[in-house]
Scaffold this motif. Structure first.
Motif, PDB file in Angstrom:
ATOM      1  N   UNK A 166      75.341 -12.883 -52.650  1.00  0.00           N
ATOM      2  CA  UNK A 166      74.801 -12.318 -51.415  1.00  0.00           C
ATOM      3  C   UNK A 166      73.654 -13.176 -50.876  1.00  0.00           C
ATOM      4  N   UNK A 167      73.645 -13.377 -49.564  1.00  0.00           N
ATOM      5  CA  UNK A 167      72.626 -14.213 -48.927  1.00  0.00           C
ATOM      6  C   UNK A 167      71.376 -13.391 -48.619  1.00  0.00           C
ATOM      7  N   UNK A 168      70.240 -13.922 -49.037  1.00  0.00           N
ATOM      8  CA  UNK A 168      68.961 -13.259 -48.793  1.00  0.00           C
ATOM      9  C   UNK A 168      68.553 -13.444 -47.329  1.00  0.00           C
ATOM     10  N   UNK A 169      68.310 -12.324 -46.642  1.00  0.00           N
ATOM     11  CA  UNK A 169      67.860 -12.395 -45.247  1.00  0.00           C
ATOM     12  C   UNK A 169      66.340 -12.335 -45.179  1.00  0.00           C
ATOM     13  N   UNK A 170      65.732 -11.427 -45.897  1.00  0.00           N
ATOM     14  CA  UNK A 170      64.284 -11.307 -45.891  1.00  0.00           C
ATOM     15  C   UNK A 170      63.850 -10.023 -46.569  1.00  0.00           C
ATOM     16  N   UNK A 171      62.534  -9.775 -46.582  1.00  0.00           N
ATOM     17  CA  UNK A 171      62.033  -8.561 -47.229  1.00  0.00           C
ATOM     18  C   UNK A 171      60.785  -8.053 -46.520  1.00  0.00           C
ATOM     19  N   UNK A 172      60.341  -6.870 -46.938  1.00  0.00           N
ATOM     20  CA  UNK A 172      59.084  -6.291 -46.457  1.00  0.00           C
ATOM     21  C   UNK A 172      58.609  -5.298 -47.513  1.00  0.00           C
ATOM     22  N   UNK A 173      57.369  -4.860 -47.399  1.00  0.00           N
ATOM     23  CA  UNK A 173      56.820  -3.879 -48.334  1.00  0.00           C
ATOM     24  C   UNK A 173      56.295  -2.675 -47.575  1.00  0.00           C
ATOM     25  N   UNK A 174      56.263  -1.549 -48.261  1.00  0.00           N
ATOM     26  CA  UNK A 174      55.757  -0.317 -47.678  1.00  0.00           C
ATOM     27  C   UNK A 174      55.254   0.562 -48.821  1.00  0.00           C
ATOM     28  N   UNK A 175      55.048   1.833 -48.565  1.00  0.00           N
ATOM     29  CA  UNK A 175      54.655   2.795 -49.595  1.00  0.00           C
ATOM     30  C   UNK A 175      55.204   4.156 -49.194  1.00  0.00           C
ATOM     31  N   UNK A 176      55.239   5.054 -50.146  1.00  0.00           N
ATOM     32  CA  UNK A 176      55.735   6.397 -49.842  1.00  0.00           C
ATOM     33  C   UNK A 176      54.848   7.071 -48.794  1.00  0.00           C
ATOM     34  N   UNK A 177      53.545   6.841 -48.900  1.00  0.00           N
ATOM     35  CA  UNK A 177      52.631   7.467 -47.934  1.00  0.00           C
ATOM     36  C   UNK A 177      52.940   6.994 -46.510  1.00  0.00           C
ATOM     37  N   UNK A 178      53.251   5.704 -46.356  1.00  0.00           N
ATOM     38  CA  UNK A 178      53.600   5.178 -45.044  1.00  0.00           C
ATOM     39  C   UNK A 178      54.924   5.774 -44.558  1.00  0.00           C
ATOM     40  N   UNK A 179      55.916   5.815 -45.439  1.00  0.00           N
ATOM     41  CA  UNK A 179      57.223   6.347 -45.054  1.00  0.00           C
ATOM     42  C   UNK A 179      57.128   7.815 -44.648  1.00  0.00           C
ATOM     43  N   UNK A 180      56.237   8.552 -45.317  1.00  0.00           N
ATOM     44  CA  UNK A 180      56.104   9.980 -45.040  1.00  0.00           C
ATOM     45  C   UNK A 180      55.560  10.259 -43.645  1.00  0.00           C
ATOM     46  N   UNK A 181      55.051   9.231 -42.951  1.00  0.00           N
ATOM     47  CA  UNK A 181      54.609   9.411 -41.566  1.00  0.00           C
ATOM     48  C   UNK A 181      55.794   9.643 -40.633  1.00  0.00           C
ATOM     49  N   UNK A 182      56.991   9.307 -41.122  1.00  0.00           N
ATOM     50  CA  UNK A 182      58.185   9.508 -40.311  1.00  0.00           C
ATOM     51  C   UNK A 182      58.352   8.414 -39.276  1.00  0.00           C
ATOM     52  N   UNK A 183      59.203   8.687 -38.304  1.00  0.00           N
ATOM     53  CA  UNK A 183      59.500   7.694 -37.273  1.00  0.00           C
ATOM     54  C   UNK A 183      58.272   7.468 -36.406  1.00  0.00           C
ATOM     55  N   UNK A 184      57.747   6.259 -36.429  1.00  0.00           N
ATOM     56  CA  UNK A 184      56.551   5.920 -35.652  1.00  0.00           C
ATOM     57  C   UNK A 184      56.397   4.405 -35.642  1.00  0.00           C
ATOM     58  N   UNK A 185      55.374   3.934 -34.928  1.00  0.00           N
ATOM     59  CA  UNK A 185      55.151   2.493 -34.871  1.00  0.00           C
ATOM     60  C   UNK A 185      54.743   1.941 -36.232  1.00  0.00           C
ATOM     61  N   UNK A 186      54.260   2.820 -37.115  1.00  0.00           N
ATOM     62  CA  UNK A 186      53.842   2.371 -38.438  1.00  0.00           C
ATOM     63  C   UNK A 186      55.040   2.054 -39.333  1.00  0.00           C
TER      64      UNK A 186
END
Length: 444
Positions: A166-186
């Protein structure tokens, strides 16, 4: 390739199959009870999946030859029993296929205490697109971050290839606290490919990933759905929140009537958000434990209601449960006694269990009784949470329907108590008239 784990010669579990690779990273995890005073032997068997008719279940052993290295990671689990459902999409991912676009999928990793990462989820592959929308998935919070809301979560995006490279496209990091904000600019993330960035000066990113939706587990969703409506009928929005059926720190005593915020002197939480915060914190500190007794919390509210029977206050108890009840007789007696008081009980059943006991407590068909004594009035409303889950994933609509049906009987129960006690509404206050103005009446 598959991995089979044996505990004292008994098969404990089997991983998923990973095709076309000599370096598999298995997603499936296993929870083992650890006993300090005992020696617990584990054996791991690796097997290769083969076409039927060619010994598909025979182990592939080469005596005396080293066949690879197994890396085993283990971590003590938190008591967090929460789970989250989320959905992602991506936009303008890098094109990796020569004759098509890309077949993207995402891989989620939780960070470990030693700084390493452990795979915890893979999405499905979405074929031939640079703008995929992945299906919603549900994952235990302790699998994602072991109950630590600020622990780093790494997400890698790949282009799927049939041969496993599989070809690597890219990555990013986050946290559960950030995800729990729901759909937003964050929760719009740039997918970054460090190697590509180093080679190309004008490199910006390899696309973006957006969180489309985030919802809590059934307990939290039910609490939020019902609580956000009923809280408007409370003037100060300070609510006592109790838990039941758990071992409490530090001595491990079992309690069926403990404050979620840990404060016995002041169990009140500020609004529904305060209750949710106390609920999540409680899951980190207590150990869920049977039996499951309802009577203590019903009697707890009944004591408050018994002290105010002049019609100035009315109490509503919301119980969210998986349907198991260990003190049916005592609970029925508590409800019969509570039917004389200014109180109602809402029960929301979560999970896939049979809810026969909850239906009996509801008393819609047969009025509940205890020791031959019928309840003075019906004060219990029960609904199963699963009946309100929208198949399209529209949680807003689902929870609106849940709240509507859960609260439908409260007005009649309230009025029935007031009428039975001869309590009439207070006169309405006169309409407010600003100083210096004369109020005019118009007849239509």
């Amino acid at each position: 390739m598959i991995l089979k784990v044996l505990l004292f010669s008994c098969v404990f579990g089997r991983t998923e199959v990973i095709d076309n690779t000599l370096n598999p990273d298995f997603v499936r995890k296993y929870i083992l009870d650890y006993f300090f005073e005992e020696k617990q032997n584990l054996r791991f068997d690796f097997r290769l999946e083969k076409p039927l008719g060619r010994g598909s279940h025979a182990p592939n052993r080469i005596p005396g030859k080293k066949c690879g290295i197994v890396i085993l990671s283990a971590e003590e689990l938190s008591n967090c029993r929460d789970s989250a459902t989320m959905q992602f999409c991506a936009n303008k991912l890098d094109k990796k296929d020569f004759f098509g676009k890309s077949d993207p999928f995402m891989v989620f990793y939780r960070s470990n205490e030693d700084g390493t990462f452990t795979i915890c989820h893979k999405t499905e592959v979405v074929k031939n697109t640079l703008n995929p929308v992945w299906q919603p998935f549900t994952i235990p919070v302790r699998a994602l971050c072991n109950g630590d809301y600020d622990r780093t979560i790494k997400v890698e995006v790949y282009d799927w290839d049939r041969d496993g490279s599989h070809d690597f496209i890219g990555d990013f990091t986050t946290s559960y606290r950030e995800l729990a904000r729901g759909q937003s600019q964050f929760n719009v993330y740039e997918v970054m490919n460090t190697k590509k960035k180093m080679k190309k000066k004008k490199y910006v990113n390899s696309g973006t990933v957006t969180l489309l939706s985030f919802s809590l587990n059934a307990y939290a969703m039910a609490l939020k759905a019902v609580g956000e409506i009923i809280q408007d009928y409370d003037s100060d929005k300070m609510f006592p929140a109790l838990g039941f059926g758990a071992k409490l720190p530090p001595d491990g005593r079992v309690s069926h009537e403990f404050p979620l915020n840990g404060n016995i002197e002041n169990p009140y939480c500020n609004g529904i958000e305060g209750i949710l915060e106390a609920y999540h914190q409680s899951l980190k500190t207590v150990q869920l434990y049977g039996p499951t007794n309802f009577a203590p919390v019903v009697n707890h509210v009944a004591r408050y209601a018994a002290a105010v029977q002049d019609g100035s206050q009315y109490f509503v108890l919301l119980i969210i449960t998986d349907g198991v009840i260990s003190d049916m007789a005592q609970t029925k007696e508590a409800i019969v006694n509570g039917a004389k008081l200014p109180m109602s009980i809402i029960i929301v059943g979560v999970g896939q269990a049979e809810f026969d006991a909850m239906v009996e407590l509801d008393g819609d068909d047969i009025r509940i009784s205890s020791r031959g004594k019928l309840a003075e009035r019906d004060i219990v409303q029960f609904v199963p949470f699963r009946d309100y889950m929208d198949r399209t994933g529209n949680h807003v609509l689902s929870m609106a329907r849940l709240a509507k049906d859960v609260l439908a009987e409260i007005p009649d129960q309230f009025i029935s108590y007031m009428k039975s006690r001869g309590i009439k509404p207070n006169p309405a206050p006169p309409p407010y008239t600003p100083p210096g103005h004369t109020r005019h009446h118009t007849a239509i």
